[in-house]
Write a protein that holds these residues in place. Structure first.
Motif, PDB file in Angstrom:
ATOM      1  N   UNK A  14       2.066   8.473   3.826  1.00 36.30           N
ATOM      2  CA  UNK A  14       1.275   7.888   2.733  1.00 36.30           C
ATOM      3  C   UNK A  14      -0.082   7.383   3.220  1.00 36.30           C
ATOM      4  N   UNK A  15      -0.193   7.093   4.512  1.00 36.62           N
ATOM      5  CA  UNK A  15      -1.451   6.548   5.047  1.00 36.62           C
ATOM      6  C   UNK A  15      -2.431   7.639   5.479  1.00 36.62           C
ATOM      7  N   UNK A  45       0.838  -1.208   0.000  1.00 39.17           N
ATOM      8  CA  UNK A  45       0.000   0.000   0.000  1.00 39.17           C
ATOM      9  C   UNK A  45       0.871   1.255   0.000  1.00 39.17           C
ATOM     10  N   UNK A  46       1.878   1.277   0.878  1.00 31.42           N
ATOM     11  CA  UNK A  46       2.762   2.442   0.995  1.00 31.42           C
ATOM     12  C   UNK A  46       3.543   2.667  -0.297  1.00 31.42           C
ATOM     13  N   UNK A  47       4.000   1.581  -0.921  1.00 29.30           N
ATOM     14  CA  UNK A  47       4.754   1.689  -2.175  1.00 29.30           C
ATOM     15  C   UNK A  47       3.893   2.282  -3.273  1.00 29.30           C
ATOM     16  N   UNK A  48       2.653   1.811  -3.379  1.00 30.93           N
ATOM     17  CA  UNK A  48       1.726   2.294  -4.405  1.00 30.93           C
ATOM     18  C   UNK A  48       1.438   3.784  -4.226  1.00 30.93           C
ATOM     19  N   UNK A  49       1.127   4.202  -2.989  1.00 31.06           N
ATOM     20  CA  UNK A  49       0.791   5.610  -2.731  1.00 31.06           C
ATOM     21  C   UNK A  49       2.029   6.494  -2.886  1.00 31.06           C
ATOM     22  N   UNK A  50       3.201   6.001  -2.454  1.00 35.96           N
ATOM     23  CA  UNK A  50       4.440   6.779  -2.579  1.00 35.96           C
ATOM     24  C   UNK A  50       4.763   7.050  -4.041  1.00 35.96           C
ATOM     25  N   UNK A 110      -4.896   2.312  12.365  1.00 32.78           N
ATOM     26  CA  UNK A 110      -6.065   2.265  11.481  1.00 32.78           C
ATOM     27  C   UNK A 110      -7.342   2.767  12.160  1.00 32.78           C
ATOM     28  N   UNK A 111      -7.420   2.633  13.492  1.00 32.65           N
ATOM     29  CA  UNK A 111      -8.622   3.165  14.158  1.00 32.65           C
ATOM     30  C   UNK A 111      -8.626   4.690  14.143  1.00 32.65           C
TER      31      UNK A 111
END
Length: 443
Positions: free
Chosen positions: A302-303, A278-283, A355-356
């Motif tokens: 990124x999150x 997820x982090x790689x994709x958004x970065x 995540x919460x």
């Protein structure tokens, strides 16, 4: 059905404005790192950017309400667009002269125009149809506002933050000709995006001059006083609710990166197969870099998109929910859910805590539009004054976050989250008050 068709074009036109000011607001946030590098500012001076922005809500909202009350909603919207366009144009000399204080003036002017837009557009959308569905309509328009806030970082990465800024030492080492070339390229990197936005705003203002907006709220009495508007208890409580909601939302969003760093999340994200993907994709989308080449702040940053993106999704969902069910009841439910998630993040660590707290964005989503529409319900000719008062309360975004930071410095982030919990408790109280009031009116 005829009424729905009659209001469709005005609704689309007004929703375009919501998208636009959401886009510009986050563009300003993304602009801060560039200003810090260009002017080699301390964090304190860089913080003046946010002060200039939120100060406009404090100082311009009530005069904006008077402008809308006197000129009417359509002319108020046009005035807001033209003032915002002027603010964007001031960025051109600010970049040419490399003056930080001219930049602050440009930001204040731009924010002042957007403030007038908010004062005019929020109540106008609320009355484009049945009053019982006002929250639903405003939530839908605000969903496109959130779409703008989600897309703005991509634009900023591509046009405002993509090149490397030289320090004053590096600039002094350049030849005179090289300095001129560097200054020209730096000025152009700022000027061109804001020039395009200015042209678009002025063009949009021209288009609005020819759009036929229904004369729904034109009966407002310009002699109505703001003091008289405050005699309505739902407006007084709603203004406090807006102040606390904006403060809580901005406080959580502003400190997410620091909170995740404090919990040691960068390494945990890299070590986990799912979060690393997820982090790689958004970065790659936002930074154009591989996750291995960005620093710890960027990895957890990124999150943060899930916090603001959750607000966008929540508003689309909230538009449907508040159209089907009692809006005050949905507001109270979302407030309880936000508190529940904050209590979990306070009492856990790692991905559960991360995540919460990100999930709070989903439940923040409907709060502003729903509080706004409930606050002006039944105010009729006082709606311009009420809108000015409610938009002034947006200044909470400049008050609550520093308090959150002070508590975090002294007692840690887990304790600091008690502050937004207290904000949401008041919002639940407001929701209960309005639900009871609606039931009494219907009875």
């Amino acid at each position: 059905m005829k009424d729905n068709n009659k209001y469709l074009l005005p609704f689309i036109a007004l929703t375009t404005l919501f998208f636009l000011w959401g886009f510009i607001t986050v563009l300003v946030d993304a602009f801060i790192p560039r200003l810090r590098e260009v002017f080699e500012l301390s964090y304190g001076k860089a913080g003046l950017v946010q002060v200039a922005w939120f100060l406009a809500y404090l100082l311009i909202s009530i005069p904006g309400g008077k402008i809308v009350s006197r000129l009417g909603y359509k002319k108020g919207i046009i005035a807001g667009l033209l003032i915002s366009g002027l603010g964007c144009l001031i960025f051109i000399p600010a970049a040419s002269f490399r003056s930080f204080y001219i930049f602050l003036m440009a930001l204040f002017t731009l924010a002042g125009g957007i403030t007038i837009l908010q004062v005019a557009a929020n109540p106008f959308v609320s009355v484009l149809g049945p009053e019982q569905k006002a929250s639903s309509r405003l939530n839908l328009s605000q969903a496109f506002n959130s779409l703008g806030t989600t897309l703005a970082p991509i634009f900023a990465s591509a046009f405002l933050l993509s090149d490397t800024i030289k320090s004053s030492v590096e600039i002094n080492e350049l030849s005179s000709a090289a300095k001129e070339i560097y200054y020209a390229s730096e000025a152009s990197a700022v000027q061109m995006p804001f020039l395009f936005i200015a042209v678009f705003l002025i063009l949009l203002g021209t288009i609005f001059a020819f759009i036929k907006l229904p004369r729904i709220l034109e009966k407002s009495d310009s002699k109505n006083r703001f003091r008289d508007a405050l005699k309505f208890p739902q407006l007084r409580l709603g203004a406090i609710g807006i102040f606390l909601y904006v403060g809580a939302e901005v406080a959580i969003g502003s400190y997410l990166i620091n909170y995740f760093l404090d919990m040691g999340m960068p390494q945990a994200i890299i070590d986990n197969d799912v979060t690393r993907v997820i982090a790689t994709f958004i970065a790659n989308i936002f930074h154009g870099m591989d996750i291995n080449t960005i620093d710890a702040k960027a990895i957890v940053g990124t999150f943060v998109i899930f916090y603001w993106g959750g607000a966008m999704i929540g508003r689309f969902i909230g538009s449907w929910l508040t159209g089907k069910f009692n809006a005050a009841g949905i507001l109270g439910l979302f407030g309880i859910s936000a508190i529940f998630l904050l209590l979990i993040t306070i009492n856990t660590t790692g991905f559960t805590a991360m995540f919460t707290v990100l999930g709070v964005g989903l439940f923040n989503s409907i709060m502003f539009p729903t509080i706004f529409t409930l606050s002006i319900e039944g105010l009729d000719s006082y709606k311009p004054q009420a809108s000015g008062i409610l938009c002034t309360a947006i200044f909470g975004g400049a008050v609550i976050p520093p308090l959150f930071g002070v508590i975090a410095d002294g007692f840690g982030f887990k304790t600091a989250f008690i502050l937004p919990i207290l904000c949401y408790i008041f919002i639940i109280f407001f929701a209960m008050y309005m639900r009871k009031r609606t039931s009494e009116v219907m009875a």
